[in-house]
Motif scaffolding. Sequence first.
Motif, PDB file in Angstrom:
ATOM      1  N   VAL A 156       0.837  -1.207   0.000  1.00  0.00           N
ATOM      2  CA  VAL A 156       0.000   0.000   0.000  1.00  0.00           C
ATOM      3  C   VAL A 156       0.867   1.249   0.000  1.00  0.00           C
ATOM      4  N   ARG A 157       1.904   1.247   0.803  1.00  0.00           N
ATOM      5  CA  ARG A 157       2.784   2.424   0.870  1.00  0.00           C
ATOM      6  C   ARG A 157       3.479   2.667  -0.455  1.00  0.00           C
ATOM      7  N   LEU A 181       0.940   4.231  -2.936  1.00  0.00           N
ATOM      8  CA  LEU A 181       0.545   5.601  -2.654  1.00  0.00           C
ATOM      9  C   LEU A 181       1.708   6.581  -2.779  1.00  0.00           C
ATOM     10  N   VAL A 209      -5.104  -1.825  -1.317  1.00  0.00           N
ATOM     11  CA  VAL A 209      -5.088  -0.359  -1.332  1.00  0.00           C
ATOM     12  C   VAL A 209      -6.465   0.195  -0.979  1.00  0.00           C
ATOM     13  N   THR A 234      -6.131   1.757   2.875  1.00  0.00           N
ATOM     14  CA  THR A 234      -5.823   3.191   2.841  1.00  0.00           C
ATOM     15  C   THR A 234      -6.740   3.996   3.761  1.00  0.00           C
ATOM     16  N   VAL A 242      -7.493   6.621  -3.519  1.00  0.00           N
ATOM     17  CA  VAL A 242      -6.124   6.912  -3.947  1.00  0.00           C
ATOM     18  C   VAL A 242      -5.785   8.380  -3.734  1.00  0.00           C
ATOM     19  N   GLY A 259      -5.356   8.951  -0.073  1.00  0.00           N
ATOM     20  CA  GLY A 259      -4.105   8.330   0.357  1.00  0.00           C
ATOM     21  C   GLY A 259      -2.895   9.125  -0.062  1.00  0.00           C
TER      22      GLY A 259
END
Length: 238
Positions: A30-31, A34, A63, A67, A200, A203
Amino acid sequence: MRTRRVRPDPIPRSAFAGFCFPPDVIVLAVRWYLRFGLSYRDVEELLAERGIEVDHVTVFRWVVRFTPLLGEAARPCRHSVGDRWQADETYVKVAGRWRYVYRAIDQFGQVVDVFVSPRRDLRAARRFFERAIGTTNAIPSEVVTDLAPTYPVVLEELLPAAWHDTEQYANNRVEADHGRLKARLRPMRGLKQDRSARVVIAGHALVQNVRRGHYELAVEAPVTRRVAVAFHELALVI
């Protein structure tokens, strides 16, 4: 006399319960997505190079699911928002249709809030400012916008005491900040759903604020490691 049994409080269930992969792998994916200009397939390939076989659709699901949870976990650590806001809207394409992204930053460069709307009208502007005020509990004394006719009406209604500045070039800072969002979205093959677009974009704002030091997270970490350390701290509480 009958005694009443007292049931113990249930143990909080981790948001990662039921997933086949450990939390650090999920948060890493996820990191990466983003923070960097990567597609879901790019993240899949990077994980595969580290011996982790994950389908890009799974990365997408991570995600979308995690997020918002990371954002909520970070909310109590957020620094107070400033009292001078610059607000503007940009646009992105979702499933072949244009969507308007309302964004505001304060005088310290902190992203105040973001709001994705299918229309650019009075109702959308009102919802954006109502959301920004409600989530930050901040009342700005100055708001800088462009000359869109919706802003004077909304600001007179919601922030009558705030000074509304429409001077040319006054909101260049937020317009330049739009470019960072566009650069993040450019490698993607188009957003397909409004929900994923909202996730998104929110995030991206979270990552920007963490990098700029607007959260009491990873304060002792070097700038180049701040987002990684902050996401590790947040993974422990969701």
